[in-house]
Scaffold this active site. Structure first.
Site, PDB file in Angstrom:
ATOM      1  N   HIS A  15     -19.606  -0.357   2.483  1.00 15.84           N
ATOM      2  CA  HIS A  15     -19.179  -1.751   2.621  1.00 15.84           C
ATOM      3  C   HIS A  15     -18.567  -2.187   1.292  1.00 15.84           C
ATOM      4  O   HIS A  15     -19.219  -2.844   0.473  1.00 15.84           O
ATOM      5  CB  HIS A  15     -20.374  -2.632   2.989  1.00 15.84           C
ATOM      6  CG  HIS A  15     -20.004  -4.025   3.387  1.00 15.84           C
ATOM      7  ND1 HIS A  15     -20.673  -4.726   4.371  1.00 15.84           N
ATOM      8  CD2 HIS A  15     -19.039  -4.862   2.946  1.00 15.84           C
ATOM      9  CE1 HIS A  15     -20.139  -5.929   4.504  1.00 15.84           C
ATOM     10  NE2 HIS A  15     -19.139  -6.034   3.635  1.00 15.84           N
ATOM     11  N   GLU A  74     -17.319  -0.973   6.556  1.00 15.12           N
ATOM     12  CA  GLU A  74     -17.605  -2.357   6.897  1.00 15.12           C
ATOM     13  C   GLU A  74     -16.888  -3.292   5.934  1.00 15.12           C
ATOM     14  O   GLU A  74     -16.663  -2.947   4.773  1.00 15.12           O
ATOM     15  CB  GLU A  74     -19.116  -2.644   6.776  1.00 15.12           C
ATOM     16  CG  GLU A  74     -19.991  -1.863   7.704  1.00 15.12           C
ATOM     17  CD  GLU A  74     -21.459  -2.213   7.510  1.00 15.12           C
ATOM     18  OE1 GLU A  74     -22.263  -1.838   8.393  1.00 15.12           O
ATOM     19  OE2 GLU A  74     -21.813  -2.845   6.492  1.00 15.12           O
ATOM     20  N   HIS A  89     -28.989  -4.312   9.876  1.00 16.25           N
ATOM     21  CA  HIS A  89     -29.398  -5.279   8.855  1.00 16.25           C
ATOM     22  C   HIS A  89     -30.914  -5.432   8.865  1.00 16.25           C
ATOM     23  O   HIS A  89     -31.496  -5.995   9.784  1.00 16.25           O
ATOM     24  CB  HIS A  89     -28.740  -6.650   9.010  1.00 16.25           C
ATOM     25  CG  HIS A  89     -28.740  -7.407   7.701  1.00 16.25           C
ATOM     26  ND1 HIS A  89     -27.719  -7.324   6.777  1.00 16.25           N
ATOM     27  CD2 HIS A  89     -29.660  -8.228   7.143  1.00 16.25           C
ATOM     28  CE1 HIS A  89     -27.995  -8.071   5.732  1.00 16.25           C
ATOM     29  NE2 HIS A  89     -29.179  -8.616   5.921  1.00 16.25           N
TER      30      HIS A  89
END
Length: 238
Positions: free
Chosen positions: A43, A70, A190
């Site tokens: 990410h 991401e 998450h």
């Protein structure tokens, strides 16, 4: 079997704290694959405080499992994804100054914007997943936009897991059913951990992929990365 994609951002954070190349982020990703991970997630953020854009370019030709990038689809990120062409891009509505992802897309409000971005990435042969809260309307709109998958934002489930997991999993089951009805693939991520992953998978066994970073890397400090990956994979085999 649900795939385990390991987010290696935290490894890059440790490296960046001292400069140099210790720990070696590229070698760590390859070792994760060797120990059984079916995907690697990164990410990159605009300030490159953990994964750097150069890391992404270095990783792409070396990985043998799925590569998932991401991020918020802003200018530099869009160029990176189109250039690298990972197996999957996960679009996340991060503000530039957030510490970590803290909300899913409002796919209704941002439908027109997302539709163009999704179409662009798909034209490059990249699977597109939208990061969403477990809200059926947001999932349905993701399908209308043209996304291939949604990734359910699991922070709320993880935060309240010890209090009432049976109640807290229900919004995710409903959203997952809607995704399946709409023909969408299903990811989740998450704050999933060894504490809460097994139950999540038992209740939603058709999840295609979970993306896990912070908890997994933290567990590896105690267990070692090989044993940690083995235990996370065990949670996904029931």
């Amino acid at each position: 079997m649900t795939k385990l994609s390991i987010n290696i951002n935290k490894v890059a954070t440790i490296r960046n704290a001292r400069g140099g190349n210790t720990p070696n982020v590229i070698q760590f990703a390859l070792d994760c694959e060797r120990f059984g991970a079916q995907g690697i997630t990164v990410h990159p953020r605009p300030d490159e405080r953990h994964i750097r854009y150069d890391d992404v370019y270095q990783l792409r030709p070396l990985l043998s499992q799925e590569f998932n990038i991401e991020g918020n689809p802003m200018g530099r990120f869009i160029h990176l994804v189109n250039d690298v062409k990972p197996a999957q891009v996960t679009l996340v509505p991060d503000a530039e100054d957030v510490i970590t992802s803290n909300a899913g897309w409002d796919t209704i409000r941002h439908a027109d914007y997302l539709k163009g971005i999704v179409a662009l990435f798909k034209s490059h042969g990249i699977r597109v997943s939208l990061f969403v809260d477990p809200v059926p309307e947001m999932v349905r709109k993701a399908a209308e936009i043209g996304a291939d998958r949604v990734e359910l934002y699991t922070e709320a489930y993880a935060a309240r897991y010890a209090e009432n997991r049976e109640a807290d999993i229900q919004p995710y089951i409903e959203a997952a059913k809607v995704a399946r009805e709409c023909g969408l693939g299903l990811n989740a991520g998450h704050d999933l951990s060894l504490e809460n992953l097994r139950y999540f998978h038992q209740e939603i066994p058709w999840v295609d992929e979970v993306s896990i970073g912070h908890a997994l890397i933290s567990d590896a400090l105690y267990l070692g990365i090989e044993e940690t990956i083995r235990q996370y994979l065990d949670c996904l085999r029931d």
